[in-house]
Write a protein that holds these residues in place. Structure first.
Motif, mmCIF file in Angstrom:
data_model
loop_
_atom_site.group_PDB
_atom_site.id
_atom_site.type_symbol
_atom_site.label_atom_id
_atom_site.label_comp_id
_atom_site.label_asym_id
_atom_site.label_seq_id
_atom_site.Cartn_x
_atom_site.Cartn_y
_atom_site.Cartn_z
ATOM 1 N N UNK A 46 54.705 84.032 25.659
ATOM 2 C CA UNK A 46 53.960 84.338 26.602
ATOM 3 C C UNK A 46 54.488 83.264 27.859
ATOM 4 N N UNK A 47 54.676 83.588 29.040
ATOM 5 C CA UNK A 47 55.152 82.893 29.944
ATOM 6 C C UNK A 47 54.106 81.850 30.559
ATOM 7 N N UNK A 48 54.266 80.587 30.172
ATOM 8 C CA UNK A 48 53.395 79.499 30.530
ATOM 9 C C UNK A 48 53.563 78.767 31.669
ATOM 10 N N UNK A 49 54.779 78.933 32.360
ATOM 11 C CA UNK A 49 55.336 78.069 33.482
ATOM 12 C C UNK A 49 56.294 78.930 34.020
ATOM 13 N N UNK A 50 56.571 78.832 35.582
ATOM 14 C CA UNK A 50 57.589 79.391 35.980
ATOM 15 C C UNK A 50 57.665 78.895 37.569
ATOM 16 N N UNK A 51 58.898 78.785 38.187
ATOM 17 C CA UNK A 51 59.091 78.350 39.461
ATOM 18 C C UNK A 51 60.586 77.872 39.744
ATOM 19 N N UNK A 52 60.945 77.579 40.811
ATOM 20 C CA UNK A 52 62.295 77.334 41.149
ATOM 21 C C UNK A 52 62.749 76.341 40.309
ATOM 22 N N UNK A 53 64.151 76.328 39.682
ATOM 23 C CA UNK A 53 64.315 75.630 38.638
ATOM 24 C C UNK A 53 64.471 74.031 38.908
ATOM 25 N N UNK A 54 64.747 73.566 39.972
ATOM 26 C CA UNK A 54 64.768 72.259 40.448
ATOM 27 C C UNK A 54 63.338 71.550 40.189
ATOM 28 N N UNK A 55 62.214 72.529 40.703
ATOM 29 C CA UNK A 55 60.760 72.070 40.464
ATOM 30 C C UNK A 55 60.564 72.081 39.028
ATOM 31 N N UNK A 56 60.954 73.145 38.046
ATOM 32 C CA UNK A 56 60.598 72.985 36.912
ATOM 33 C C UNK A 56 61.049 71.600 36.127
ATOM 34 N N UNK A 57 62.347 71.344 36.521
ATOM 35 C CA UNK A 57 63.161 70.067 36.160
ATOM 36 C C UNK A 57 62.576 68.929 36.203
ATOM 37 N N UNK A 58 61.485 68.850 37.290
ATOM 38 C CA UNK A 58 60.610 67.806 37.620
ATOM 39 C C UNK A 58 59.315 67.770 37.258
ATOM 40 N N UNK A 59 58.820 68.695 36.530
ATOM 41 C CA UNK A 59 57.452 68.943 36.047
ATOM 42 C C UNK A 59 57.180 68.199 34.772
ATOM 43 N N UNK A 60 56.153 67.445 34.920
ATOM 44 C CA UNK A 60 56.093 66.569 33.709
ATOM 45 C C UNK A 60 55.806 67.198 32.330
ATOM 46 N N UNK A 61 55.056 68.472 32.490
ATOM 47 C CA UNK A 61 55.234 69.003 31.231
ATOM 48 C C UNK A 61 56.633 69.536 30.562
ATOM 49 N N UNK A 62 57.337 69.900 31.338
ATOM 50 C CA UNK A 62 58.825 70.235 31.101
ATOM 51 C C UNK A 62 59.532 69.009 30.578
ATOM 52 N N UNK A 63 59.372 68.201 31.650
ATOM 53 C CA UNK A 63 60.161 66.905 31.140
ATOM 54 C C UNK A 63 59.878 66.275 29.702
ATOM 55 N N UNK A 64 58.512 66.272 29.405
ATOM 56 C CA UNK A 64 58.113 65.555 28.350
ATOM 57 C C UNK A 64 58.411 66.530 27.090
ATOM 58 N N UNK A 65 58.217 67.941 27.071
ATOM 59 C CA UNK A 65 58.475 68.757 26.055
ATOM 60 C C UNK A 65 59.871 69.170 25.863
ATOM 61 N N UNK A 66 60.581 69.268 26.779
ATOM 62 C CA UNK A 66 61.818 69.929 26.785
ATOM 63 C C UNK A 66 63.199 68.934 27.368
ATOM 64 N N UNK A 67 63.051 68.316 28.391
ATOM 65 C CA UNK A 67 63.869 67.667 29.023
ATOM 66 C C UNK A 67 64.184 66.153 28.051
ATOM 67 N N UNK A 68 62.996 65.678 27.737
ATOM 68 C CA UNK A 68 62.998 64.551 27.044
ATOM 69 C C UNK A 68 63.880 64.388 25.802
ATOM 70 N N UNK A 69 63.946 65.518 24.884
ATOM 71 C CA UNK A 69 64.279 65.750 23.705
ATOM 72 C C UNK A 69 65.707 65.868 23.925
ATOM 73 N N UNK A 70 66.233 66.505 24.999
ATOM 74 C CA UNK A 70 67.705 66.782 25.065
ATOM 75 C C UNK A 70 68.164 65.412 25.706
ATOM 76 N N UNK A 71 67.658 64.552 26.620
ATOM 77 C CA UNK A 71 68.081 63.274 26.945
ATOM 78 C C UNK A 71 68.329 62.401 25.940
ATOM 79 N N UNK A 72 67.354 62.440 24.627
ATOM 80 C CA UNK A 72 67.610 61.706 23.630
ATOM 81 C C UNK A 72 68.517 61.847 22.664
ATOM 82 N N UNK A 73 69.513 62.915 22.793
ATOM 83 C CA UNK A 73 70.279 63.167 21.849
ATOM 84 C C UNK A 73 71.696 62.342 21.908
#
Length: 247
Positions: free
Chosen positions: A220-247
């Motif tokens: 299911x689609x749980x979030x959507x929006x302009x890519x720049x806004x998603x990149x700053x969304x706390x939920x996206x940062x915590x769930x997806x971007x944080x793990x990438x940055x930690x590599x």
């Protein structure tokens, strides 16, 4: 090339898809406007690859899919290709025992009416985009590196001059420097006017190159929006971007 970005190249409404009795996608709605890069991110098992396979016509689905305003949900794979839809699968699906250039030429069967001159012109464009493929044009595809195989898979899809190009995990298994090169190439494709639907686990890279994004979880689609806004969304940062940055 100027592109009418107000034109819908892809519209998906209430899409359900899966395998046998196992439904993987549960009522998805999404769109991709002409000349835009749209990404779908999410964890393993979310249904991202199933989405692309359903849009390509290789997985049973119900709901409505429109390409450039025309319904295509009932069309077979071959007809979708002829309408200008191309998919680069996660597996690359190359012919390893054939040379690079023969793999590329196979991608142009939609344009076979153009003749030898048209084929050569299309090849020149691919070789300009991927000079390494020109260097290896007589080399067997099965002997290429992972990055070169991904270039070849992308080049073969572009040989059909698609209006909608779908990419399934293009960074999978590639070294970091090759991933950067691949996403630079994806970004450069905007100038050609092609619409890109990018499925990718590397959320940071995908959102950096995309105009719009969707987050797919458990079908299911749980979030959507302009890519720049998603990149700053706390939920996206915590769930997806944080793990990438930690590599």
């Amino acid at each position: 090339m100027t592109t009418d970005t107000s034109r819908e190249m892809l519209r998906v409404s209430d899409l359900h898809a899966g395998y046998g009795r196992a439904e993987v996608l549960h009522g998805l709605d999404l769109r991709a406007d002409a000349g835009r890069v749209v990404t779908v991110i999410g964890p393993n098992g979310a249904g991202k690859s199933t989405l692309l396979k359903a849009l390509m016509g290789v997985v049973p689905m119900r709901g409505e899919v429109r390409h450039d305003g025309e319904p295509i949900g009932e069309l077979p794979l071959e007809e979708r290709v002829m309408r200008g839809i191309a998919l680069v699968p996660e597996t690359r699906a190359l012919f390893g025992s054939m040379p690079v250039e023969d793999n590329l030429r196979l991608g142009a069967w939609r344009q076979r009416h153009q003749g030898r001159a048209g084929m050569d012109e299309a090849l020149d464009k691919i070789y300009a985009l991927f000079p390494r493929l020109k260097e290896r044009r007589v080399q067997l595809a099965g002997t290429l590196s992972g990055g070169e195989r991904q270039m070849l898979a992308l080049g073969r899809a572009l040989m059909s001059q698609p209006a909608l190009l779908m990419l399934d995990e293009p960074s999978l298994g590639l070294a970091p420097l090759v991933v950067q090169e691949m996403f630079r190439t994806i970004d450069s494709l905007r100038a050609t006017g092609v619409t890109l639907l990018l499925v990718e686990q590397n959320a940071r890279a995908a959102l950096a190159v995309a105009d719009y994004g969707y987050v797919l979880e458990m079908g299911e689609i749980v979030l959507e929006g302009p890519a720049a806004e998603l990149a700053g969304d706390p939920r996206v940062v915590e769930t997806y971007l944080g793990t990438v940055a930690a590599r």
